[in-house]
Each structure stands twice: as structure tokens, then as C-alpha cells.
Design a protein around this motif. Structure first.
Motif, PDB file in Angstrom:
ATOM      1  N   UNK A  16     -21.151  67.200  33.108  1.00 59.10           N
ATOM      2  CA  UNK A  16     -19.780  67.565  32.781  1.00 59.10           C
ATOM      3  C   UNK A  16     -18.985  66.289  32.548  1.00 59.10           C
ATOM      4  N   UNK A  17     -18.352  66.176  31.343  1.00 57.67           N
ATOM      5  CA  UNK A  17     -17.633  64.955  31.015  1.00 57.67           C
ATOM      6  C   UNK A  17     -16.154  65.146  30.754  1.00 57.67           C
ATOM      7  N   UNK A  18     -15.688  66.353  30.541  1.00 58.31           N
ATOM      8  CA  UNK A  18     -14.271  66.555  30.242  1.00 58.31           C
ATOM      9  C   UNK A  18     -13.716  67.629  31.155  1.00 58.31           C
ATOM     10  N   UNK A  19     -12.395  67.692  31.210  1.00 56.27           N
ATOM     11  CA  UNK A  19     -11.727  68.597  32.127  1.00 56.27           C
ATOM     12  C   UNK A  19     -11.705  70.016  31.604  1.00 56.27           C
ATOM     13  N   UNK A  20     -11.696  70.953  32.521  1.00 59.62           N
ATOM     14  CA  UNK A  20     -11.493  72.349  32.185  1.00 59.62           C
ATOM     15  C   UNK A  20     -10.004  72.593  32.061  1.00 59.62           C
ATOM     16  N   UNK A  21      -9.597  73.622  31.352  1.00 56.04           N
ATOM     17  CA  UNK A  21      -8.174  73.926  31.274  1.00 56.04           C
ATOM     18  C   UNK A  21      -7.576  74.135  32.651  1.00 56.04           C
ATOM     19  N   UNK A  22      -6.319  73.726  32.812  1.00 59.52           N
ATOM     20  CA  UNK A  22      -5.635  73.881  34.094  1.00 59.52           C
ATOM     21  C   UNK A  22      -5.699  75.333  34.536  1.00 59.52           C
ATOM     22  N   UNK A  23      -5.955  75.540  35.817  1.00 56.77           N
ATOM     23  CA  UNK A  23      -6.009  76.876  36.373  1.00 56.77           C
ATOM     24  C   UNK A  23      -7.386  77.510  36.296  1.00 56.77           C
ATOM     25  N   UNK A  24      -8.364  76.840  35.660  1.00 59.62           N
ATOM     26  CA  UNK A  24      -9.712  77.386  35.563  1.00 59.62           C
ATOM     27  C   UNK A  24     -10.430  77.178  36.885  1.00 59.62           C
ATOM     28  N   UNK A  25     -11.007  78.241  37.409  1.00 61.99           N
ATOM     29  CA  UNK A  25     -11.772  78.131  38.646  1.00 61.99           C
ATOM     30  C   UNK A  25     -13.066  77.395  38.352  1.00 61.99           C
ATOM     31  N   UNK A  26     -13.438  76.458  39.186  1.00 62.54           N
ATOM     32  CA  UNK A  26     -14.659  75.697  38.995  1.00 62.54           C
ATOM     33  C   UNK A  26     -15.570  75.951  40.186  1.00 62.54           C
ATOM     34  N   UNK A  27     -16.416  76.960  40.083  1.00 66.84           N
ATOM     35  CA  UNK A  27     -17.295  77.331  41.185  1.00 66.84           C
ATOM     36  C   UNK A  27     -18.551  76.472  41.207  1.00 66.84           C
ATOM     37  N   UNK A  28     -18.960  75.937  40.062  1.00 69.75           N
ATOM     38  CA  UNK A  28     -20.221  75.218  39.960  1.00 69.75           C
ATOM     39  C   UNK A  28     -20.012  73.741  39.673  1.00 69.75           C
ATOM     40  N   UNK A  29     -19.395  73.029  40.600  1.00 63.67           N
ATOM     41  CA  UNK A  29     -19.188  71.588  40.445  1.00 63.67           C
ATOM     42  C   UNK A  29     -20.548  70.914  40.601  1.00 63.67           C
ATOM     43  N   UNK A  30     -20.938  70.083  39.628  1.00 64.31           N
ATOM     44  CA  UNK A  30     -22.212  69.391  39.747  1.00 64.31           C
ATOM     45  C   UNK A  30     -22.257  68.536  41.012  1.00 64.31           C
ATOM     46  N   UNK A  31     -23.410  68.417  41.650  1.00 61.34           N
ATOM     47  CA  UNK A  31     -23.530  67.617  42.876  1.00 61.34           C
ATOM     48  C   UNK A  31     -23.088  66.174  42.647  1.00 61.34           C
ATOM     49  N   UNK A  32     -22.435  65.604  43.627  1.00 60.75           N
ATOM     50  CA  UNK A  32     -22.035  64.205  43.578  1.00 60.75           C
ATOM     51  C   UNK A  32     -20.631  63.949  43.075  1.00 60.75           C
ATOM     52  N   UNK A  33     -19.951  64.974  42.546  1.00 62.37           N
ATOM     53  CA  UNK A  33     -18.592  64.791  42.046  1.00 62.37           C
ATOM     54  C   UNK A  33     -17.584  65.252  43.086  1.00 62.37           C
TER      55      UNK A  33
END
Length: 135
Positions: A16-33
Motif C-alpha cells: 500500500x503506497x497511497x492514502x485511502x479517502x478520508x473516513x474509509x475504514x481500514x481493516x486490513x493494514x499491512x503488517x509493520x505499518x
């Protein structure tokens, strides 16, 4: 580990290199971030100045990095420094400047801005879609 889920951000070679739109739920954050944000502001009559420190508390580098946050009311961005600011009220996006495109693990980077409106702390700070703790 490969990250293959299709997201609203940019996915290159499974990272993952760029941001998701504001307010987007991020359930699957890659390990280490992981990230933390320190927010401090000073108000005056009709506006305020804020200093934001973005800290990489994970084990992987944010490169490039994009900070997103949401103003809680009718605040509007007047000016910003140490990044490229794009505002679509109530959301603000800050892209890392050319001289500081990466935030390595254990390091921090500071940005700042002036805004009009009530001196209320923004919500939903994320870096590249990763929710940050706020202090």
C-alpha cells in the motif's frame, strides 16, 4: 507477506503506497505499518495555527507518504507548510514534500497550517490509510 486486496489507494508490488479517502475504514493494514500524530494549536480571533508531528511507530517505511485528516466543524484551510496541502472541506490531504518523501521507522516529520474557524482538533488522522494514534 503479499497484500493483494484491492483498495482505493495505489497498490504496487503488493504494498500500500497511497492514502485511502478520508473516513474509509481500514481493516486490513499491512503488517509493520503504524503511526502516531502529535497535534498542537494556538487560536486567535477567527482562526488558529496548528503544528502536526507525524511519527512512524511501525517497522516499515511510509514512502511516499500522505497524511489525511478531517476538520470536525466548518474550519477551512488558509495555508500550510512542509507539504503539499489539498483541502475539500472538511477533509485535508497533505503529501510529503520533495525533500522529505519518506518517513522511516522511528523517525518523525513536522508540518503546519493556518486555518479559519474554531480551534477544534481535527479527527481521523491517517498516513497512507493507516489510522494514527493522536496525542
Amino acid at each position: 507477506m503479499r497484500f493483494l486486496r484491492r483498495l482505493s489507494g495505489i497498490v504496487v508490488a503488493g504494498l500500500l503506497l497511497a492514502a485511502l479517502p478520508a473516513g474509509t475504514a481500514q481493516a486490513d493494514v499491512p503488517p509493520g505499518y503504524a503511526c502516531a500524530v502529535t497535534y498542537a494549536s494556538t487560536g486567535w480571533g477567527t482562526g488558529f495555527q496548528a503544528d502536526v508531528t507525524i511519527s512512524n511507530t511501525g517497522t516499515r517505511t511510509f514512502s511516499p507518504w500522505i497524511l489525511q485528516f478531517v476538520f470536525p466543524g466548518s474550519q477551512t484551510l488558509a495555508a500550510g507548510w512542509n507539504g503539499t496541502f489539498t483541502a475539500t472541506p472538511p477533509s485535508v490531504q497533505v503529501t510529503g514534500p520533495s525533500y522529505h518523501k519518506s518517513i522511516d521507522p522511528g523517525t518523525s516529520f513536522g508540518i503546519g497550517f493556518n486555518a479559519n474557524g474554531a480551534n477544534d482538533q481535527p479527527t481521523s488522522f491517517t498516513v497512507n490509510g493507516v489510522p494514527c494514534t493522536v496525542s
